[in-house]
Design an enzyme around this catalytic site. Sequence first.
Site: not given
Lengths: 98, 494
Positions: B79, B154, B178
């Site tokens: 990420k 997210s 997330s």
Amino acid sequence: MSSDKIDVRYVAKLARIALTDDEVERFGAQLGDLLEHVQALGELDVAAVPATAQVVESRNVQRADTVRPTLDRETVLAQAPQRQGPFFRVPRIIAEAE
Amino acid sequence: MDETVSATAASIADAVNAKARSAREVTDAMLAHVDAVDDRVGAYLTRLHDLARAQADRVDARVAAGEKLPLAGVPLAVKDNMCLTGTRTTCGSKILEHWVAPYTNTAVARMLDAGAIPIGKTNLDEFAMGSSCENSALGVTRNPYDPGCVPGGSSGGSAAAVAANEAAIGLGSDTGGSIREPAAFCNLVGFKPTYGRISRYGLIAFASSLDQIGPFARTVEDAALAYDAMAGHDPMDSTSIDRAVESTADHLRTDLRGLKVGLVREFDTEGLGGEIDAVYKKAYADLEALGAEIVEVGLPSAKYGLATYYLIAPAECSSNLARFDGVRYGLRVDAADVGAMYEATRAAGFGPEVKRRILIGTYALSSGYYDAYYVRAQKARTLIAQDFRTAFASCDLIACPAASSPAFPFDSKSDPYSMYLMDYYTIPMSLAGLPAVSVPCGWVKASADSSPMPMGLQLTSPIFSERLLLGAAHAYERATNHAALRGPAVGAPA
């Protein structure tokens, strides 16, 4: 908890974010809506409840005051939006004497 | 069909350690697959061809020298809020669009040391604020199971990467859901460990008392291998827990005998619609069939989770994001004086959701409102954590949905609060710091003519009980195997 109307311009000033008139209107309505939802917390009787900042065990952590390797100054300054020699350069903060 | 790209992390590591395949072969096959499919998925913001090949060669050299590495040659998606030296690390934001990390996040460093190969940096909602990946300023990520739907957020890019076979393991960060929500949306296992189990050093902060790194994987075993590689104290993060880590991958269970599973009275699924309700009723019955004793538990304060979270997380974010001011790194918009420079830089650099959260957090912390909002939310957080402690006195695990719906179409949640509601079932565990995992539990159609989309069962347990939690998740996965029922529409092995 009171449901005061949020003064978006004032809060944006505190947060150092310039807002357009359109954003002031839109964010004002959206933040007002969110504040309505969080009013629900007013239903809770929390008079005798301690506040939680950290859930899992935590303690103050100190380390020996010894010099350790740090990031190289050039590596860091290479990403500066503006630099002057070994310094970060920023717009003038203190006015020149008249 | 080249199944290298869809192989599990465990099988890749076994093959590389046995010298049946080289890490370089696995990496080259993966990079070719990414180059072939990612224009249709959009999982990656940055692809790391050179770094991946160099790391693969290092892993092959270590294996040749006799080392056994738990993640030898395993392709990894990272990420893009985690630093990796020399790579662009954007947080999905204009304000960091061109920032190159000068150091490496501890979790990433441990994955690489265990033999993983960094394939690229993945898309996310800007600064990890969102539940659909639509808040990224730098790209669109599509759900590999239906490109018309969001991947969740997210950590949507890492989820989409693993779902589209563009990595075997993805790293995400979970502040209020997330990892767990995008795992559910993308037919994956998504695991958020106990707060503090994995170092946050080099994870660009959103809400420091909640942020926790964890893995996405296509099996519980793979998630456990990744967790075992990353967990443990780090002197660079004073909130990382200094206590022994129990390994998980070697303690996976095949049944739930002797365990009590709590179903939450307040999380009744009947309101979620008949088809979704049936999926969860079936999942709970399957847990019982595996030998678990089902008990009812109450979490009376959990319904205040959303309100609590949307004061605490923005308050922490307003403080953490104050560092982005155009002085030392990132975007600067020039102006006549330094105050105007800050305001113009932050106006141009942050997107609408980040601005909203900074504003609400600044408000909740401001003079006159601090006690009424922030302190009251911290007290509500105490009540929520106490609820869980009470519940765990009568059960070992709690089972509930990971999200209230399957993945939804793009642009279908224009009102911020309707997006916030996606995290209704995941936020309470985050506020209490608990480990929680989402495991695929069935498929539902959003409408008669849409394709079936995956749903996730969330399991949670007391702090530090990762071994129990992943062991139980494995037993459920092994008995049900919902994930294998359908493959992705984009990213199936060629």
